[in-house]
Write a protein that holds these residues in place. Structure first.
Motif, mmCIF file in Angstrom:
data_model
loop_
_atom_site.group_PDB
_atom_site.id
_atom_site.type_symbol
_atom_site.label_atom_id
_atom_site.label_comp_id
_atom_site.label_asym_id
_atom_site.label_seq_id
_atom_site.Cartn_x
_atom_site.Cartn_y
_atom_site.Cartn_z
ATOM 1 N N LEU A 88 0.838 -1.206 0.000
ATOM 2 C CA LEU A 88 0.000 0.000 0.000
ATOM 3 C C LEU A 88 0.871 1.253 0.000
ATOM 4 N N LEU A 89 1.924 1.249 0.799
ATOM 5 C CA LEU A 89 2.806 2.423 0.867
ATOM 6 C C LEU A 89 3.502 2.623 -0.479
ATOM 7 N N GLN A 90 3.871 1.504 -1.104
ATOM 8 C CA GLN A 90 4.523 1.573 -2.412
ATOM 9 C C GLN A 90 3.562 2.162 -3.452
ATOM 10 N N ILE A 91 2.305 1.743 -3.408
ATOM 11 C CA ILE A 91 1.308 2.275 -4.347
ATOM 12 C C ILE A 91 1.112 3.774 -4.107
ATOM 13 N N ALA A 92 1.049 4.162 -2.831
ATOM 14 C CA ALA A 92 0.870 5.588 -2.509
ATOM 15 C C ALA A 92 2.007 6.415 -3.104
ATOM 16 N N ASP A 93 3.239 5.961 -2.906
ATOM 17 C CA ASP A 93 4.383 6.688 -3.468
ATOM 18 C C ASP A 93 4.320 6.723 -4.993
ATOM 19 N N ALA A 94 3.976 5.568 -5.584
ATOM 20 C CA ALA A 94 3.965 5.480 -7.047
ATOM 21 C C ALA A 94 2.910 6.400 -7.647
ATOM 22 N N LEU A 95 1.765 6.526 -6.990
ATOM 23 C CA LEU A 95 0.717 7.408 -7.508
ATOM 24 C C LEU A 95 1.174 8.856 -7.455
ATOM 25 N N LEU A 155 2.693 -3.015 -7.406
ATOM 26 C CA LEU A 155 2.548 -4.372 -6.862
ATOM 27 C C LEU A 155 3.700 -5.254 -7.326
ATOM 28 N N ALA A 156 4.068 -5.102 -8.606
ATOM 29 C CA ALA A 156 5.133 -5.933 -9.161
ATOM 30 C C ALA A 156 6.446 -5.695 -8.420
ATOM 31 N N THR A 157 6.732 -4.442 -8.046
ATOM 32 C CA THR A 157 7.985 -4.178 -7.310
ATOM 33 C C THR A 157 7.977 -4.894 -5.961
ATOM 34 N N GLN A 158 6.789 -5.257 -5.457
ATOM 35 C CA GLN A 158 6.689 -5.959 -4.182
ATOM 36 C C GLN A 158 6.559 -7.473 -4.380
ATOM 37 N N VAL A 165 -4.614 4.754 -16.259
ATOM 38 C CA VAL A 165 -3.270 5.085 -15.765
ATOM 39 C C VAL A 165 -3.138 4.638 -14.303
ATOM 40 N N ILE A 166 -4.155 4.911 -13.497
ATOM 41 C CA ILE A 166 -4.072 4.570 -12.065
ATOM 42 C C ILE A 166 -3.903 3.064 -11.874
ATOM 43 N N VAL A 167 -4.694 2.270 -12.609
ATOM 44 C CA VAL A 167 -4.604 0.815 -12.458
ATOM 45 C C VAL A 167 -3.231 0.322 -12.919
ATOM 46 N N ARG A 168 -2.698 0.914 -13.984
ATOM 47 C CA ARG A 168 -1.366 0.514 -14.438
ATOM 48 C C ARG A 168 -0.307 0.843 -13.383
ATOM 49 N N VAL A 169 -0.390 2.037 -12.817
ATOM 50 C CA VAL A 169 0.584 2.441 -11.793
ATOM 51 C C VAL A 169 0.491 1.506 -10.578
ATOM 52 N N ALA A 190 3.583 9.490 -10.145
ATOM 53 C CA ALA A 190 2.998 9.498 -11.489
ATOM 54 C C ALA A 190 1.932 10.579 -11.636
ATOM 55 N N SER A 191 1.919 11.550 -10.729
ATOM 56 C CA SER A 191 0.781 12.482 -10.719
ATOM 57 C C SER A 191 0.674 13.277 -12.024
ATOM 58 N N ALA A 192 1.810 13.632 -12.635
ATOM 59 C CA ALA A 192 1.730 14.397 -13.889
ATOM 60 C C ALA A 192 0.991 13.585 -14.947
ATOM 61 N N GLU A 193 1.348 12.304 -15.046
ATOM 62 C CA GLU A 193 0.722 11.447 -16.056
ATOM 63 C C GLU A 193 -0.768 11.240 -15.746
ATOM 64 N N ILE A 194 -1.079 11.075 -14.459
ATOM 65 C CA ILE A 194 -2.485 10.887 -14.063
ATOM 66 C C ILE A 194 -3.297 12.144 -14.382
ATOM 67 N N ILE A 195 -2.721 13.299 -14.060
ATOM 68 C CA ILE A 195 -3.440 14.562 -14.308
ATOM 69 C C ILE A 195 -3.651 14.783 -15.807
ATOM 70 N N GLU A 196 -2.692 14.368 -16.576
ATOM 71 C CA GLU A 196 -2.807 14.519 -18.041
ATOM 72 C C GLU A 196 -3.956 13.643 -18.550
ATOM 73 N N ALA A 197 -4.018 12.396 -18.094
ATOM 74 C CA ALA A 197 -5.100 11.492 -18.508
ATOM 75 C C ALA A 197 -6.442 12.025 -18.015
ATOM 76 N N ASN A 198 -6.432 12.524 -16.789
ATOM 77 C CA ASN A 198 -7.655 13.076 -16.205
ATOM 78 C C ASN A 198 -8.167 14.275 -17.014
ATOM 79 N N ALA A 199 -7.231 15.075 -17.542
ATOM 80 C CA ALA A 199 -7.626 16.236 -18.355
ATOM 81 C C ALA A 199 -8.399 15.764 -19.582
ATOM 82 N N ARG A 200 -7.967 14.626 -20.138
ATOM 83 C CA ARG A 200 -8.688 14.096 -21.307
ATOM 84 C C ARG A 200 -10.101 13.657 -20.915
#
Lengths: 432, 432
Positions: A43-50, A178-181, A169-173, A53-63
């Motif tokens: 969970l902590l790893q996912i929090a950091d990863a999100l 998860l894979a790193t863990q 994007v969020i599910v991919r991140v 990746a915030s720039a990429e998430i925000i870009e997708a969200n803009a679309r």
């Protein structure tokens, strides 16, 4: 060993969902016995990863937002959909809070040694595979994944077309984190590529999906409840009442009504109805009407309430029969005068959605009768209805608020994503 | 006050069930806050009344049996249907045992004072209205009524045409007993006069019925699960395995297998499958095959098992793929040799119905892995699968055995007929 089917959007929805659910089930097995440390670390790893990746998430969200605006989506929905740095930080923080919560898995719910010497215990274990169908709320993607993982479950997400780019994007991140863990990506999968047919296939994946939670508008929830053969939990609709009793402290009542109605409009724990005992109506109604008018709340009232609210500056219309059953989620409230506690309880019985009901009173017996006789997930005494919330109740993030009575009632946190297993230890015991 | 509609069999099923469910809901309200003494007294009264009416019940039962025989009903079903003095006494005794159990209603499940001073508690409360659909088991009529009343619920019963005469008398006797205690007859109602349409209307009475429990054959249960929009709990199917490990005490294993298979045939916790580790198969298979042969159990086996069982006197046939998924409920068992714990667990995963699975082993780590990795309502270590039972677990009578994961898993007793209510006490608290 069969070859891994490629999950393309061309694959028929039913086959795709069957394959996804099977993968989820297999992925969930080792997680059921994973240590708390492993789950928290992921969970902590996912929090950091999100956050990373915030720039990429925000870009997708803009679309997503652009598409929404083009389709004329309401401002309220667009606001729920929108992500920025600060909201992504908030979402990540919620994950960190879930990580800090105790692990529900492995709890011994009850246990005893039977007369014949059998050692019996009921253990809390994960459900297995949780399905989630929701709309235009990318934060739910993360909340649901976090709660599911912490409680040892795989989750299958149908986040809806309005937030498809953000969720992808969020599910991919999440999968990469998860894979790193050393955990499989199959623990958190989206079925958005299969659209509505995918959602329907998920509703029919009985035996592969252990529980399905719909979260969103009343239409979405009713569709899932009616169509699904997978066990479902009904969430959300809140036709919430505040009853101001004859023995109310009117100062508290005023604050509670205004807070419950105006603190946040589009939420299920917001008040939609006000009932005032006639003994205090003469004093209270003009004050509460004026206070609500200041917040631009429109009043839909019965005749007695209307005449007392006159001159308050509030916009008043006559309540129709429909008003009493309407969850406005807006600057509207229906208001009535009642002559007794019984009348208040009877009114609530007729119109409650079973979410949250509140009484304001200083009279002990009256509060006790209200608590005992009103049938809702949460009953408030001298407190705002806005407190019905997993975070406020200390459950951490919530998957939704159950308004049915089976399995979970009220805010659904980690424990509500678990089931139990009876474990019986003997020494060659047979039944005679 | 609207006039009370007369409930005749001519009334359309949907109207009848709506009226019955509404009456049940209203009747359940005062019961939700009734004292334990009131509820226990009513159960004891019903027990006495049923014994007093045993001649009348047996007479009605004889008519059901006669109709059954004329229709060619199987001996097993006729046996379940049959009532005599001693069985009625047993049914009454079960009620007295339920009366002796603690009251689940009012239990504080959790509670705390929040940082802001709000006092939060989660209370156990009745569901409200419980629906029960079952077949040819008049004892279930009484068990369901007893469990529902003790847990503060009204119950609506669909007991099926095969037991219609017996159930009619039983429900009337229960109603009369309730009336002597000042409780409404509407707490226990039968919808048998509306036949299959009544059952379907009950499945669709969402909002009026809080939970529906089907109990009976696989066909009945699947129909209810698929058709119902009311939240349901799946019960019953038990494709139960016993795994005899390499580290098993073979004496215990022999007793457990024979008990699990032959103690009672037509029950969901009877063993239907036997898995034996190859390391002990040479010694164990001939012994267990001979012991099962003595009980006239037919073996459906894989090739390795067959060659070891030769000469045991057992009737052996080659197991088909279908055999592994069959709940025989008869003098049959499917048998396979496995080469490892993993293979045993994998076999069980593929074929389990999630009811009960057992391992016989003296090895601690092996038993722990089996318990952790097998996904079933109950997992037995060195004990017969026949122990999965509400009575054996100390829950009193049971409403059925849930094989799904939502709300209840395993034997369903009193607590499983309750839900919870969050009660929040404040002092004018508002959310900021």
């Amino acid at each position: 060993m069969t070859e891994r089917i490629e999950l393309t959007p061309d694959l028929p929805a039913e086959d795709a969902i069957r394959e996804i659910a099977t993968r989820a089930k297999i992925a969930a097995r080792p997680l059921a016995t994973a240590t708390r440390a492993t789950k928290d670390q992921s969970l902590l790893q996912i929090a950091d990863a999100l956050e990373a990746a915030s720039a990429e998430i925000i870009e997708a969200n803009a679309r997503d937002l652009e598409r929404g605006r083009a389709k004329g989506t309401s401002a309220g929905l667009l606001d729920r959909l929108a992500l920025d740095e600060s909201r992504i930080h908030g979402i990540a923080e919620a994950l960190r809070q879930v990580a800090a919560l105790p692990d529900p898995v492995g709890e011994i719910v009850r246990g005893s040694t039977l007369a014949n010497g059998l050692r019996l215990k009921q253990l809390r274990v994960p459900m297995g595979v949780v399905g989630m169908i929701y709309e235009a709320r990318p934060n739910v993607t993360v909340d649901a994944a976090g709660l599911a993982l912490k409680s040892g479950n795989a989750v299958i997400l149908r986040g809806g077309s309005a937030a498809a780019a953000s969720n992808e994007v969020i599910v991919r991140v999440i999968g990469e984190a998860l894979a790193t863990q050393g955990l499989p990506k199959d623990l958190v999968q989206s079925i958005d590529p299969w659209g509505r047919e995918g959602a329907v296939a998920l509703m029919h994946a009985r035996g592969l999906v252990d529980v399905l939670v719909p979260r969103g508008g009343a239409g979405l929830i009713q569709t899932v409840i009616t169509e699904s053969t997978v066990p479902t939990i009904e969430t959300g609709t809140g036709n919430v009442h505040v009853y101001v009793d004859a023995a109310a402290d009117l100062e508290k009542a005023l604050n509670i009504v205004v807070n419950a109605k105006t603190h946040r409009l589009g939420v299920c724990n917001a008040a939609e109805n006000l009932l005032v005992h006639s003994a205090v109506a003469g004093e209270f109604v003009p004050r509460v009407a004026a206070a609500l008018a200041e917040h631009k709340v429109r009043l839909h009232t019965d005749g007695r309430f209307a005449s007392l609210a006159e001159g308050s500056g509030a916009e008043i219309s006559a309540a129709t029969e429909e008003d009493w059953d309407t969850e406005y989620l807006d600057l509207d409230i229906s208001c009535a005068i009642v002559d007794s506690l019984d009348e208040a309880i009877e009114h609530i019985r007729r119109h409650t959605s079973g979410h949250t009901e509140a009484i304001v009173t200083e009279h002990l017996g009256t509060s006790e009768r209200f608590v005992a006789e009103v049938d809702a997930a949460a009953v408030m005494v001298n407190a705002s209805t806005r407190f019905t919330d997993g975070g406020e109740f200390g459950l951490g993030a919530e998957l939704g608020i159950s308004t049915q009575k089976l399995h979970a009632r009220g805010p659904m946190g980690l424990a509500e994503l678990t089931t139990t297993k009876w474990v019986v230890n003997g020494d060659g015991h047979i039944r005679s």
